[in-house]
Design an enzyme around this catalytic site. Structure first.
Site, PDB file in Angstrom:
ATOM      1  N   CYS A 107       1.180  23.346  12.767  1.00  0.00           N
ATOM      2  CA  CYS A 107       2.144  23.668  11.713  1.00  0.00           C
ATOM      3  C   CYS A 107       1.746  24.878  10.886  1.00  0.00           C
ATOM      4  O   CYS A 107       2.546  25.382  10.102  1.00  0.00           O
ATOM      5  CB  CYS A 107       2.348  22.464  10.796  1.00  0.00           C
ATOM      6  SG  CYS A 107       0.937  22.142   9.723  1.00  0.00           S
ATOM      7  N   GLY A 112     -13.853  -0.575 -10.007  1.00  0.00           N
ATOM      8  CA  GLY A 112     -14.997  -0.352  -9.121  1.00  0.00           C
ATOM      9  C   GLY A 112     -15.831  -1.589  -8.840  1.00  0.00           C
ATOM     10  O   GLY A 112     -16.689  -1.575  -7.972  1.00  0.00           O
ATOM     11  N   CYS A 124       1.848  17.097   8.666  1.00  0.00           N
ATOM     12  CA  CYS A 124       1.980  18.135   9.692  1.00  0.00           C
ATOM     13  C   CYS A 124       3.453  18.299  10.084  1.00  0.00           C
ATOM     14  O   CYS A 124       3.956  19.423  10.146  1.00  0.00           O
ATOM     15  CB  CYS A 124       1.138  17.756  10.903  1.00  0.00           C
ATOM     16  SG  CYS A 124       0.803  19.121  12.011  1.00  0.00           S
ATOM     17  N   CYS A 127      -3.889  24.844  10.626  1.00  0.00           N
ATOM     18  CA  CYS A 127      -3.496  23.887  11.653  1.00  0.00           C
ATOM     19  C   CYS A 127      -2.804  24.645  12.786  1.00  0.00           C
ATOM     20  O   CYS A 127      -1.922  25.458  12.546  1.00  0.00           O
ATOM     21  CB  CYS A 127      -2.556  22.860  11.031  1.00  0.00           C
ATOM     22  SG  CYS A 127      -1.681  21.858  12.232  1.00  0.00           S
ATOM     23  N   CYS A 183      -3.747  19.168  11.756  1.00  0.00           N
ATOM     24  CA  CYS A 183      -3.753  18.291  10.586  1.00  0.00           C
ATOM     25  C   CYS A 183      -4.065  16.864  11.024  1.00  0.00           C
ATOM     26  O   CYS A 183      -3.494  16.384  12.011  1.00  0.00           O
ATOM     27  CB  CYS A 183      -2.384  18.234   9.916  1.00  0.00           C
ATOM     28  SG  CYS A 183      -1.785  19.774   9.269  1.00  0.00           S
TER      29      CYS A 183
HETATM   30 ZN   LIG Z   1      -0.421  20.644  10.817  1.00  0.00          ZN
END
Ligand SMILES: [Zn+2]
Length: 300
Positions: free
Chosen positions: A258, A39, A285, A255, A279
């Site tokens: 898909c 970090g 996707c 989505c 997506c």
């Molecule tokens: Zn998708």
């Protein structure tokens, strides 16, 4: 970059990966330091690249310092392999790193350079994720002086950042930071995880893959090493919340392409004003589409 651009014929003047070996060595040393102090924003001599700062030069320098001829590279921008930034960076690596394979499949890549997203598919120990960072310091919203910010980071003093989050809750009933959500790494340094959505922040926690973040303009490299604790800054009584993809009736949106109900969705607005969701990770996707398609459709 013009798709038809070629390097000048005198290619002998270019080393593999564009950067000279001295520059690569310096970046690799910086990466080792960044991994050793999770970090911590490690300064390095960010080189001039043949593209404007702000176009992913920090991520690109990390990629070029790490990539070898056995690597397979995937470059994404907002989850997509086909957006302008990703296509140009991939093309540049193809030009300057002969023999390196590029892919659009997350599972095939050994090195993934990304802007604004972490791939949906969980990464493995064999993979490295490089994130492009515009602004590396989460304290910049509360303290303009870098010298003072360094002291605050060193002392782990994030009280002013927490005050800002608190004021958000008082004023808006919600923490207004949607991207770049401040995240504490290994119990000490708070990082700006680059403009990934909140949805992606939990993926940094105990990630199997090494996550490297590079800010070219600000000349900083920092890291979330594998299996490291990563916790978004929150209050005991206000839990961390990710983006809400529920519709008016409370059901999780899927989505529209898909059908996946477990991915980060982009909202699309058509010319007629109608909305659809898809997506953001195009590889995920496509994969879900292939899984859900019947064998007949796949063969068609
Ligand atoms: Zn998708």
């Amino acid at each position: 970059m013009n798709r038809h651009y070629e390097l000048p014929l005198d290619e002998a003047a270019y080393s593999f990966g564009f950067l000279d070996e001295f520059a690569k060595r310096e970046i690799r040393r910086t990466i080792l330091k960044a991994i050793s102090i999770p970090g911590y924003q490690t300064p390095y001599a960010s080189r001039e690249m043949p593209m404007g700062r702000g176009f992913g030069t920090g991520g690109l320098q990390l990629t070029l310092a790490l990539i070898g001829s056995n690597d397979t590279l995937k470059v994404i921008d907002q989850g997509s392999d086909d957006s302008v930034n990703a296509v140009n960076l991939r093309h540049f690596v193809e030009l300057t790193c002969p023999q390196v394979n590029t892919t659009e499949r997350t599972s095939e890549a050994t090195l993934i350079q990304s802007r604004h997203r972490i791939p949906e598919q969980p990464l493995s120990e064999q993979q490295i994720l490089v994130l492009q960072v515009p602004y590396p310091d989460p304290l910049v919203v509360v303290e303009p002086s870098e010298a003072r910010r360094k002291v605050m980071h060193g002392e782990g003093d994030y009280s002013r950042l927490l005050t800002k989050l608190y004021e958000d809750i008082v004023q808006f009933d919600e923490i207004t930071i949607s991207h770049r959500y401040p995240t504490r790494i290994n119990g000490h340094y708070v990082i700006d995880p680059s403009p990934i959505p909140r949805y992606d922040v939990p993926q940094l926690h105990q990630s199997k893959a090494l996550v490297l973040l590079g800010a070219g303009r600000e000349k900083k490299i920092y890291a979330v090493p594998p299996y490291t604790h990563a916790a978004p800054l929150v209050f005991d009584d206000v839990p961390f919340r990710i983006e809400d993809f529920r519709d008016a009736s409370g059901a999780r949106r899927a989505c529209d392409r898909c059908g996946a109900c477990d991915s980060f969705l982009d909202e699309m607005i058509a010319d007629d004003g109608s909305k659809s969701w898809q997506c953001s990770d195009s590889d995920y996707c496509n994969e879900q589409l292939a899984v859900n398609a019947s064998p007949a459709e796949v063969n068609a």
